[in-house]
Motif scaffolding. Structure first.
Motif, mmCIF file in Angstrom:
data_model
loop_
_atom_site.group_PDB
_atom_site.id
_atom_site.type_symbol
_atom_site.label_atom_id
_atom_site.label_comp_id
_atom_site.label_asym_id
_atom_site.label_seq_id
_atom_site.Cartn_x
_atom_site.Cartn_y
_atom_site.Cartn_z
ATOM 1 N N PRO A 27 0.837 -1.208 0.000
ATOM 2 C CA PRO A 27 0.000 0.000 0.000
ATOM 3 C C PRO A 27 0.864 1.246 0.000
ATOM 4 N N ALA A 28 0.363 2.318 -0.583
ATOM 5 C CA ALA A 28 1.084 3.595 -0.598
ATOM 6 C C ALA A 28 1.077 4.213 0.787
ATOM 7 N N THR A 29 2.129 4.953 1.111
ATOM 8 C CA THR A 29 2.237 5.653 2.390
ATOM 9 C C THR A 29 2.813 7.035 2.138
ATOM 10 N N PRO A 30 2.371 8.042 2.877
ATOM 11 C CA PRO A 30 2.879 9.410 2.657
ATOM 12 C C PRO A 30 4.382 9.542 2.853
ATOM 13 N N LEU A 31 4.972 8.688 3.708
ATOM 14 C CA LEU A 31 6.398 8.794 3.975
ATOM 15 C C LEU A 31 7.248 8.310 2.807
ATOM 16 N N LEU A 32 6.739 7.339 2.049
ATOM 17 C CA LEU A 32 7.516 6.762 0.964
ATOM 18 C C LEU A 32 7.520 7.708 -0.229
ATOM 19 N N PRO A 33 8.692 8.038 -0.760
ATOM 20 C CA PRO A 33 8.744 8.979 -1.885
ATOM 21 C C PRO A 33 8.193 8.379 -3.178
ATOM 22 N N THR A 34 7.970 9.233 -4.133
ATOM 23 C CA THR A 34 7.532 8.829 -5.467
ATOM 24 C C THR A 34 8.663 9.120 -6.458
ATOM 25 N N ARG A 35 8.448 8.724 -7.706
ATOM 26 C CA ARG A 35 9.455 9.023 -8.729
ATOM 27 C C ARG A 35 9.684 10.530 -8.850
ATOM 28 N N ALA A 36 8.605 11.292 -8.729
ATOM 29 C CA ALA A 36 8.730 12.749 -8.821
ATOM 30 C C ALA A 36 9.594 13.302 -7.695
ATOM 31 N N ASP A 37 9.494 12.701 -6.504
ATOM 32 C CA ASP A 37 10.311 13.157 -5.373
ATOM 33 C C ASP A 37 11.797 12.939 -5.642
ATOM 34 N N LEU A 38 12.134 11.849 -6.320
ATOM 35 C CA LEU A 38 13.537 11.553 -6.606
ATOM 36 C C LEU A 38 14.154 12.557 -7.570
ATOM 37 N N LEU A 39 13.327 13.181 -8.408
ATOM 38 C CA LEU A 39 13.818 14.119 -9.416
ATOM 39 C C LEU A 39 13.392 15.555 -9.126
ATOM 40 N N HIS A 40 12.982 15.811 -7.886
ATOM 41 C CA HIS A 40 12.503 17.124 -7.487
ATOM 42 C C HIS A 40 13.660 18.130 -7.474
ATOM 43 N N GLY A 41 13.572 19.167 -8.304
ATOM 44 C CA GLY A 41 14.664 20.120 -8.461
ATOM 45 C C GLY A 41 15.145 20.759 -7.169
ATOM 46 N N PRO A 42 14.251 21.371 -6.377
ATOM 47 C CA PRO A 42 14.707 21.980 -5.121
ATOM 48 C C PRO A 42 15.389 20.993 -4.184
ATOM 49 N N THR A 43 14.907 19.751 -4.162
ATOM 50 C CA THR A 43 15.546 18.746 -3.308
ATOM 51 C C THR A 43 16.973 18.483 -3.753
ATOM 52 N N LEU A 44 17.177 18.356 -5.049
ATOM 53 C CA LEU A 44 18.521 18.104 -5.575
ATOM 54 C C LEU A 44 19.469 19.254 -5.235
ATOM 55 N N LEU A 45 19.003 20.481 -5.409
ATOM 56 C CA LEU A 45 19.856 21.637 -5.130
ATOM 57 C C LEU A 45 20.167 21.760 -3.637
ATOM 58 N N LEU A 46 19.142 21.591 -2.813
ATOM 59 C CA LEU A 46 19.359 21.687 -1.372
ATOM 60 C C LEU A 46 20.260 20.564 -0.872
ATOM 61 N N SER A 47 20.144 19.381 -1.464
ATOM 62 C CA SER A 47 20.990 18.255 -1.064
ATOM 63 C C SER A 47 22.456 18.552 -1.346
ATOM 64 N N LEU A 48 22.715 19.225 -2.464
ATOM 65 C CA LEU A 48 24.092 19.615 -2.770
ATOM 66 C C LEU A 48 24.642 20.558 -1.710
ATOM 67 N N LEU A 49 23.796 21.499 -1.268
ATOM 68 C CA LEU A 49 24.218 22.443 -0.231
ATOM 69 C C LEU A 49 24.426 21.739 1.102
ATOM 70 N N VAL A 50 23.413 20.983 1.521
ATOM 71 C CA VAL A 50 23.470 20.340 2.832
ATOM 72 C C VAL A 50 24.550 19.261 2.876
ATOM 73 N N GLY A 51 24.578 18.404 1.853
ATOM 74 C CA GLY A 51 25.554 17.322 1.847
ATOM 75 C C GLY A 51 26.964 17.791 1.563
ATOM 76 N N GLY A 52 27.115 18.635 0.540
ATOM 77 C CA GLY A 52 28.450 19.060 0.151
ATOM 78 C C GLY A 52 29.085 20.038 1.110
ATOM 79 N N ALA A 53 28.279 20.854 1.772
ATOM 80 C CA ALA A 53 28.831 21.883 2.660
ATOM 81 C C ALA A 53 28.530 21.606 4.132
ATOM 82 N N LEU A 54 27.254 21.554 4.498
ATOM 83 C CA LEU A 54 26.906 21.491 5.921
ATOM 84 C C LEU A 54 27.325 20.186 6.588
ATOM 85 N N PHE A 55 26.868 19.040 6.065
ATOM 86 C CA PHE A 55 27.219 17.764 6.690
ATOM 87 C C PHE A 55 28.730 17.548 6.714
ATOM 88 N N THR A 56 29.379 17.922 5.622
ATOM 89 C CA THR A 56 30.829 17.749 5.549
ATOM 90 C C THR A 56 31.530 18.624 6.588
#
Length: 325
Positions: free
Chosen positions: A224-253
């Motif tokens: 069954p579908a659940t709100p927590l589980l992402p969709t294909r659109a979530d995997l290719l979501h532009g703002p998510t990709l850009l923010l991940s670069l900032l958070v992962g490349g700069a903040l987490f590091t």
């Protein structure tokens, strides 16, 4: 005498730089809280955001340190999986929490991990903290409870579940790291960063593959579908990709390096003490972000500042009690 004087100067300089690094870490936490809140406002899926960020951070860390001779052994160690998966749960739970409460409130709520970790230490590892430590942890738990009571009744179960899940995961991560063979063997900042990079890479990659398989099972009608589980659109979501670069490349590091470096200079208990000021950092960053129109905030919660003060007093009590004061 000259050699002794040189040692003192270096120690003092190291202590000063250690406190500066701890302060920068606290600031990073405030910016991270803002990034999660901003991502939620832009429709980012919390799980995708966190997994992408962790993978980017792992790649950045390993680009800096390279793979060591013990990489395969680190990947296979059960403690590595406990640390890495607990870290994923902490970050995803925190990102989800900030879809319901402002960054400063959320940052303070996950201090619930302080009494929870204390209880894990007592019940599982037979630790025997002093009275002051118990009082400090109880005070932190109390102020978190006052904030939870101010959440909209309809959201309280979800907010409590997120905060409690984060708290338990923080405890598991802390003790797993403490007993992790390769983490204990790492003595320098570079060695510890390398271990962290390997652990983060293998666990985040495994989690992303698992999430993708679950998505495929939902699409095929097997689950069954659940709100927590992402969709294909979530995997290719532009703002998510850009923010991940900032958070992962700069903040987490940066956070990984700063945490290991400052602990070597000012000791773990002092670094832990700075965690009490993380909600204040999140508050300052969120106010600036709201003024800039990056996020929208609900009316200010008047219980927030007294709760922050209570958390600072509680952590101070724990540090004092832990020193045998």
């Amino acid at each position: 005498m000259r050699e002794q004087g040189t040692v003192v100067v270096r120690a003092a300089g190291g202590s000063v730089s250690g406190w500066v690094e701890a302060g920068l870490y606290v600031l990073c936490i405030g910016v991270l809280s803002l990034a999660y809140a901003y991502g939620a406002a832009r429709g980012s899926n919390a799980i995708v955001f966190v997994l992408y960020s962790l993978l980017i951070s792992a790649a950045a860390l390993l680009c800096l340190t390279g793979f060591g001779p013990n990489t395969w052994a680190i990947m296979r160690a059960p403690a590595s999986w406990m640390v890495g998966l607990a870290n994923i749960v902490v970050e995803a739970g925190y990102a989800l929490l900030l879809t319901y409460v402002p960054p400063a409130d959320g940052s303070l709520m996950i201090r619930f991990s302080i009494p929870v970790t204390l209880l894990i230490g007592v019940l599982v590892f037979g630790r025997r903290p002093g009275v002051a430590v118990w009082l400090g942890a109880g005070l932190v738990g109390l102020v978190v409870g006052t904030l939870l009571s101010g959440v909209a009744p309809a959201d309280q179960p979800t907010v409590f579940a997120c905060a409690a899940t984060c708290a338990i995961a923080v405890g598991i991560r802390a003790f797993s790291s403490e007993f992790h063979k390769w983490n204990r063997a790492a003595k320098t900042v570079v060695e510890k960063v390398q271990v962290t990079g390997v652990v983060t890479l293998v666990t985040a990659l495994a989690a992303l593959v698992t999430v993708t398989l679950l998505m495929a099972a939902v699409e095929a009608g097997h689950l069954p579908a659940t709100p927590l589980l992402p969709t294909r659109a979530d995997l290719l979501h532009g703002p998510t990709l850009l923010l991940s670069l900032l958070v992962g490349g700069a903040l987490f590091t940066a956070m990984t390096y700063l945490s290991f470096s400052c602990v070597l200079k000012i000791r773990s208990e002092n670094f832990i003490a700075t965690s009490a000021f993380m909600p204040l950092s999140a508050l300052g960053v969120q106010m600036l972000a709201a003024e800039a129109g990056l996020i929208a905030l609900p009316p200010f919660n008047p219980a927030l500042l007294p709760a922050m003060l209570g958390a600072i007093v509680g952590v101070a009590l724990m540090i004092w009690g832990g020193r045998g004061g």
